[in-house]
Scaffold this motif. Structure first.
Motif, mmCIF file in Angstrom:
data_model
loop_
_atom_site.group_PDB
_atom_site.id
_atom_site.type_symbol
_atom_site.label_atom_id
_atom_site.label_comp_id
_atom_site.label_asym_id
_atom_site.label_seq_id
_atom_site.Cartn_x
_atom_site.Cartn_y
_atom_site.Cartn_z
ATOM 1 N N ARG A 103 -33.210 -12.828 0.851
ATOM 2 C CA ARG A 103 -32.640 -13.144 2.157
ATOM 3 C C ARG A 103 -31.323 -12.403 2.374
ATOM 4 N N LYS A 129 -37.734 -17.402 -0.256
ATOM 5 C CA LYS A 129 -36.506 -18.043 0.215
ATOM 6 C C LYS A 129 -35.265 -17.334 -0.324
ATOM 7 N N ASN A 133 -36.176 -12.656 5.793
ATOM 8 C CA ASN A 133 -36.556 -12.525 4.392
ATOM 9 C C ASN A 133 -37.263 -11.187 4.178
ATOM 10 N N SER A 179 -32.672 -27.010 -5.697
ATOM 11 C CA SER A 179 -32.854 -26.544 -4.328
ATOM 12 C C SER A 179 -31.548 -26.783 -3.587
ATOM 13 N N GLU A 219 -43.271 -18.985 -2.402
ATOM 14 C CA GLU A 219 -42.393 -19.565 -1.385
ATOM 15 C C GLU A 219 -40.951 -19.613 -1.877
ATOM 16 N N ASP A 220 -40.760 -20.014 -3.141
ATOM 17 C CA ASP A 220 -39.417 -20.025 -3.721
ATOM 18 C C ASP A 220 -38.821 -18.624 -3.723
#
Length: 255
Positions: A247, A244, A143, A116, A240-241
Protein backbone atom coordinates in the motif's frame (compact mmCIF):
# COMPACT_ATOMS: atom_id res chain seq x y z
CA UNK A 1 10.58 -3.29 13.40
CA UNK A 2 13.95 -2.40 11.94
CA UNK A 3 16.88 -0.39 13.22
CA UNK A 4 19.97 0.49 11.23
CA UNK A 5 23.39 1.69 12.34
CA UNK A 6 25.85 3.36 9.99
CA UNK A 7 29.59 3.30 9.36
CA UNK A 8 32.31 5.47 7.89
CA UNK A 9 33.72 4.50 4.52
CA UNK A 10 35.88 1.35 4.64
CA UNK A 11 35.27 0.98 8.39
CA UNK A 12 33.48 -1.48 10.64
CA UNK A 13 33.98 0.42 13.92
CA UNK A 14 30.90 1.47 15.89
CA UNK A 15 30.60 5.16 16.72
CA UNK A 16 29.06 6.46 19.94
CA UNK A 17 25.68 7.07 18.32
CA UNK A 18 25.52 3.49 17.05
CA UNK A 19 26.51 2.10 20.44
CA UNK A 20 23.76 4.12 22.08
CA UNK A 21 21.22 2.74 19.60
CA UNK A 22 22.36 -0.85 20.19
CA UNK A 23 22.31 -0.34 23.96
CA UNK A 24 18.67 0.70 23.67
CA UNK A 25 17.82 -2.42 21.67
CA UNK A 26 19.49 -4.66 24.21
CA UNK A 27 17.14 -3.35 26.91
CA UNK A 28 13.93 -4.39 25.14
CA UNK A 29 11.85 -6.68 27.37
CA UNK A 30 9.65 -8.60 24.94
CA UNK A 31 10.55 -12.05 23.61
CA UNK A 32 12.29 -11.08 20.39
CA UNK A 33 14.53 -12.37 17.64
CA UNK A 34 17.22 -10.14 16.12
CA UNK A 35 18.49 -10.85 12.61
CA UNK A 36 21.54 -8.88 11.50
CA UNK A 37 22.55 -7.99 7.94
CA UNK A 38 25.65 -6.02 6.95
CA UNK A 39 25.81 -3.84 3.85
CA UNK A 40 28.34 -1.77 1.93
CA UNK A 41 28.43 0.85 -0.79
CA UNK A 42 30.02 -0.07 -4.14
CA UNK A 43 33.22 1.99 -3.94
CA UNK A 44 35.58 -0.97 -3.50
CA UNK A 45 35.85 -4.37 -5.13
CA UNK A 46 33.11 -6.97 -4.76
CA UNK A 47 35.36 -9.16 -2.60
CA UNK A 48 36.35 -6.26 -0.34
CA UNK A 49 32.75 -5.12 0.10
CA UNK A 50 31.57 -8.63 0.98
CA UNK A 51 34.29 -8.91 3.63
CA UNK A 52 33.53 -5.44 4.96
CA UNK A 53 29.80 -6.14 5.23
CA UNK A 54 30.58 -9.41 7.08
CA UNK A 55 32.81 -7.51 9.52
CA UNK A 56 30.15 -4.87 10.13
CA UNK A 57 27.50 -7.50 10.81
CA UNK A 58 29.84 -9.40 13.15
CA UNK A 59 30.76 -6.22 15.04
CA UNK A 60 27.09 -5.48 15.72
CA UNK A 61 26.34 -9.08 16.63
CA UNK A 62 29.29 -9.30 19.06
CA UNK A 63 28.32 -5.99 20.68
CA UNK A 64 24.72 -7.07 21.22
CA UNK A 65 25.64 -10.57 22.38
CA UNK A 66 27.40 -9.12 25.42
CA UNK A 67 24.39 -7.02 26.40
CA UNK A 68 21.12 -8.74 25.57
CA UNK A 69 19.05 -10.68 28.06
CA UNK A 70 17.71 -14.21 27.73
CA UNK A 71 14.50 -12.90 26.19
CA UNK A 72 16.34 -11.83 23.01
CA UNK A 73 17.69 -14.35 20.52
CA UNK A 74 20.30 -13.53 17.90
CA UNK A 75 19.56 -15.68 14.88
CA UNK A 76 22.95 -15.01 13.29
CA UNK A 77 24.58 -12.34 11.19
CA UNK A 78 25.52 -12.16 7.54
CA UNK A 79 27.18 -9.69 5.21
CA UNK A 80 25.34 -8.97 1.98
CA UNK A 81 28.09 -6.98 0.28
CA UNK A 82 26.57 -4.55 -2.20
CA UNK A 83 23.63 -6.75 -3.21
CA UNK A 84 20.99 -4.78 -1.26
CA UNK A 85 21.53 -1.18 -2.37
CA UNK A 86 18.59 0.99 -1.36
CA UNK A 87 19.50 4.00 -3.51
CA UNK A 88 21.63 5.00 -6.50
CA UNK A 89 24.78 6.07 -4.59
CA UNK A 90 24.92 9.31 -6.59
CA UNK A 91 25.96 11.41 -3.58
CA UNK A 92 27.97 10.87 -0.43
CA UNK A 93 24.76 11.13 1.64
CA UNK A 94 23.18 8.28 -0.35
CA UNK A 95 26.37 6.22 -0.21
CA UNK A 96 26.42 6.59 3.57
CA UNK A 97 22.94 5.04 3.77
CA UNK A 98 24.33 1.85 2.23
CA UNK A 99 27.24 1.65 4.70
CA UNK A 100 24.98 0.13 7.30
CA UNK A 101 23.91 -2.84 9.35
CA UNK A 102 20.20 -3.59 9.51
CA UNK A 103 18.85 -5.21 12.68
CA UNK A 104 15.46 -6.81 12.05
CA UNK A 105 13.49 -7.18 15.26
CA UNK A 106 10.68 -9.69 15.33
CA UNK A 107 8.29 -10.63 18.06
CA UNK A 108 8.02 -14.35 18.69
CA UNK A 109 4.42 -15.23 17.84
CA UNK A 110 2.39 -18.14 19.12
CA UNK A 111 0.91 -20.45 16.49
CA UNK A 112 -2.03 -18.69 14.85
CA UNK A 113 -1.30 -15.35 16.51
CA UNK A 114 -1.64 -12.32 14.24
CA UNK A 115 -1.58 -8.55 14.69
CA UNK A 116 -4.09 -6.43 12.79
CA UNK A 117 -3.48 -2.69 13.12
CA UNK A 118 -6.34 -0.26 12.82
CA UNK A 119 -5.89 1.64 9.54
CA UNK A 120 -5.35 5.38 9.54
CA UNK A 121 -8.35 7.61 8.72
CA UNK A 122 -9.12 7.77 5.03
CA UNK A 123 -7.80 10.83 3.23
CA UNK A 124 -10.92 10.73 1.09
CA UNK A 125 -13.43 10.85 3.94
CA UNK A 126 -12.28 13.96 5.81
CA UNK A 127 -12.56 17.62 4.97
CA UNK A 128 -9.22 19.38 4.55
CA UNK A 129 -10.03 21.87 7.31
CA UNK A 130 -10.44 18.94 9.75
CA UNK A 131 -7.02 17.48 8.95
CA UNK A 132 -3.89 18.23 10.94
CA UNK A 133 -0.46 18.78 9.46
CA UNK A 134 1.85 15.76 10.03
CA UNK A 135 -1.10 13.39 10.43
CA UNK A 136 -1.02 10.15 8.43
CA UNK A 137 -3.96 9.02 6.30
CA UNK A 138 -4.79 5.83 4.45
CA UNK A 139 -5.53 5.72 0.73
CA UNK A 140 -8.16 2.96 0.61
CA UNK A 141 -7.94 0.59 -2.36
CA UNK A 142 -4.51 1.89 -3.37
CA UNK A 143 -2.73 -1.47 -3.33
CA UNK A 144 -0.18 -3.09 -5.61
CA UNK A 145 0.77 -6.23 -7.47
CA UNK A 146 3.26 -8.30 -5.46
CA UNK A 147 6.89 -7.45 -6.22
CA UNK A 148 5.95 -4.54 -8.51
CA UNK A 149 5.19 -0.81 -8.38
CA UNK A 150 2.08 -1.36 -10.51
CA UNK A 151 -1.18 -0.64 -8.70
CA UNK A 152 -4.23 -2.89 -8.84
CA UNK A 153 -7.15 -1.81 -11.08
CA UNK A 154 -9.33 -0.74 -8.14
CA UNK A 155 -6.73 1.91 -7.25
CA UNK A 156 -7.30 3.92 -10.44
CA UNK A 157 -10.50 5.76 -9.41
CA UNK A 158 -8.96 6.49 -6.01
CA UNK A 159 -5.91 8.07 -7.62
CA UNK A 160 -8.12 10.30 -9.73
CA UNK A 161 -9.94 11.22 -6.53
CA UNK A 162 -6.59 12.15 -4.97
CA UNK A 163 -5.74 14.18 -8.08
CA UNK A 164 -9.03 16.07 -7.78
CA UNK A 165 -8.38 16.95 -4.13
CA UNK A 166 -4.90 18.26 -4.94
CA UNK A 167 -6.22 20.31 -7.84
CA UNK A 168 -8.96 21.85 -5.70
CA UNK A 169 -6.53 22.63 -2.86
CA UNK A 170 -3.46 24.10 -4.59
CA UNK A 171 -1.54 24.86 -1.37
CA UNK A 172 -1.65 21.26 -0.14
CA UNK A 173 1.70 19.49 0.14
CA UNK A 174 1.86 15.77 0.89
CA UNK A 175 4.29 12.95 1.47
CA UNK A 176 3.47 9.58 -0.06
CA UNK A 177 4.81 6.65 1.99
CA UNK A 178 5.11 3.30 0.29
CA UNK A 179 4.92 -0.09 2.04
CA UNK A 180 5.54 -3.72 1.13
CA UNK A 181 4.71 -7.14 2.47
CA UNK A 182 6.49 -10.36 3.15
CA UNK A 183 10.18 -9.56 2.58
CA UNK A 184 11.79 -9.88 5.99
CA UNK A 185 15.31 -10.54 4.76
CA UNK A 186 15.76 -6.96 3.54
CA UNK A 187 14.85 -3.48 4.67
CA UNK A 188 12.88 -3.17 1.48
CA UNK A 189 11.57 -5.47 -1.23
CA UNK A 190 12.91 -6.09 -4.72
CA UNK A 191 11.16 -4.22 -7.51
CA UNK A 192 10.99 -6.94 -10.14
CA UNK A 193 10.57 -4.38 -12.92
CA UNK A 194 13.67 -2.37 -12.00
CA UNK A 195 15.85 -4.91 -10.20
CA UNK A 196 16.34 -2.57 -7.24
CA UNK A 197 15.67 -3.19 -3.54
CA UNK A 198 13.54 -0.09 -2.94
CA UNK A 199 10.07 -1.37 -3.82
CA UNK A 200 8.27 0.68 -1.17
CA UNK A 201 9.81 3.85 -2.59
CA UNK A 202 9.07 2.99 -6.23
CA UNK A 203 5.42 2.41 -5.30
CA UNK A 204 5.14 5.87 -3.75
CA UNK A 205 7.14 7.37 -6.59
CA UNK A 206 4.86 5.77 -9.20
CA UNK A 207 1.89 7.63 -7.71
CA UNK A 208 3.91 10.84 -7.60
CA UNK A 209 4.80 10.39 -11.28
CA UNK A 210 1.11 9.91 -12.14
CA UNK A 211 0.11 13.09 -10.28
CA UNK A 212 2.92 15.12 -11.84
CA UNK A 213 1.98 13.85 -15.30
CA UNK A 214 -1.55 15.09 -14.62
CA UNK A 215 -0.29 18.58 -13.82
CA UNK A 216 0.48 18.65 -10.10
CA UNK A 217 3.65 20.57 -9.19
CA UNK A 218 6.28 17.98 -8.14
CA UNK A 219 7.40 20.31 -5.35
CA UNK A 220 4.10 19.57 -3.62
CA UNK A 221 4.71 15.82 -3.42
CA UNK A 222 7.42 13.89 -1.64
CA UNK A 223 7.85 10.13 -2.10
CA UNK A 224 9.33 7.97 0.66
CA UNK A 225 9.73 4.23 1.17
CA UNK A 226 8.98 2.63 4.56
CA UNK A 227 10.05 -0.90 3.65
CA UNK A 228 8.14 -3.53 5.57
CA UNK A 229 7.88 -1.41 8.72
CA UNK A 230 4.41 -0.72 10.16
CA UNK A 231 2.43 -3.51 8.48
CA UNK A 232 -1.34 -3.40 8.72
CA UNK A 233 -1.36 -7.17 9.22
CA UNK A 234 1.51 -9.28 10.59
CA UNK A 235 2.43 -11.99 9.90
CA UNK A 236 0.73 -12.28 6.51
CA UNK A 237 -0.95 -15.68 6.17
CA UNK A 238 -3.25 -15.03 3.22
CA UNK A 239 -3.22 -13.12 -0.06
CA UNK A 240 -5.69 -10.69 1.50
CA UNK A 241 -3.19 -9.97 4.27
CA UNK A 242 -0.39 -9.46 1.76
CA UNK A 243 -2.49 -7.13 -0.39
CA UNK A 244 -3.36 -4.96 2.62
CA UNK A 245 0.32 -4.39 3.30
CA UNK A 246 1.20 -3.57 -0.33
CA UNK A 247 0.00 0.00 0.00
CA UNK A 248 0.80 3.70 -0.04
CA UNK A 249 -0.22 6.06 2.76
CA UNK A 250 -0.25 9.86 2.83
CA UNK A 251 1.18 12.34 5.34
CA UNK A 252 -0.12 15.89 5.22
CA UNK A 253 2.85 18.28 5.06
CA UNK A 254 1.16 21.62 4.42
CA UNK A 255 -2.40 22.89 4.00
Amino acid sequence: MLTSVYFKNNSFDLNSESKQELDSLSQLKSNLTFRIFGNANPLGSEVLNKKLSDQRAKTVSDYLQKRIGKNIKLSGSVGLGISKQINDNSTEILQAKNRRVDIFIEKNFAVGEKISRKPHPSFFDLKIEMMKVKDTFSLPDVNFIGGRHVWLPKAKPRLYQLLKILRENPVLEVELQGHICCDYENFDGEDQDLGTFNLSFTRADAIKAFLVKMGIDPKRIKAEGQGYLNPVVYPEVSEEDRTKNRRVELVLIKK
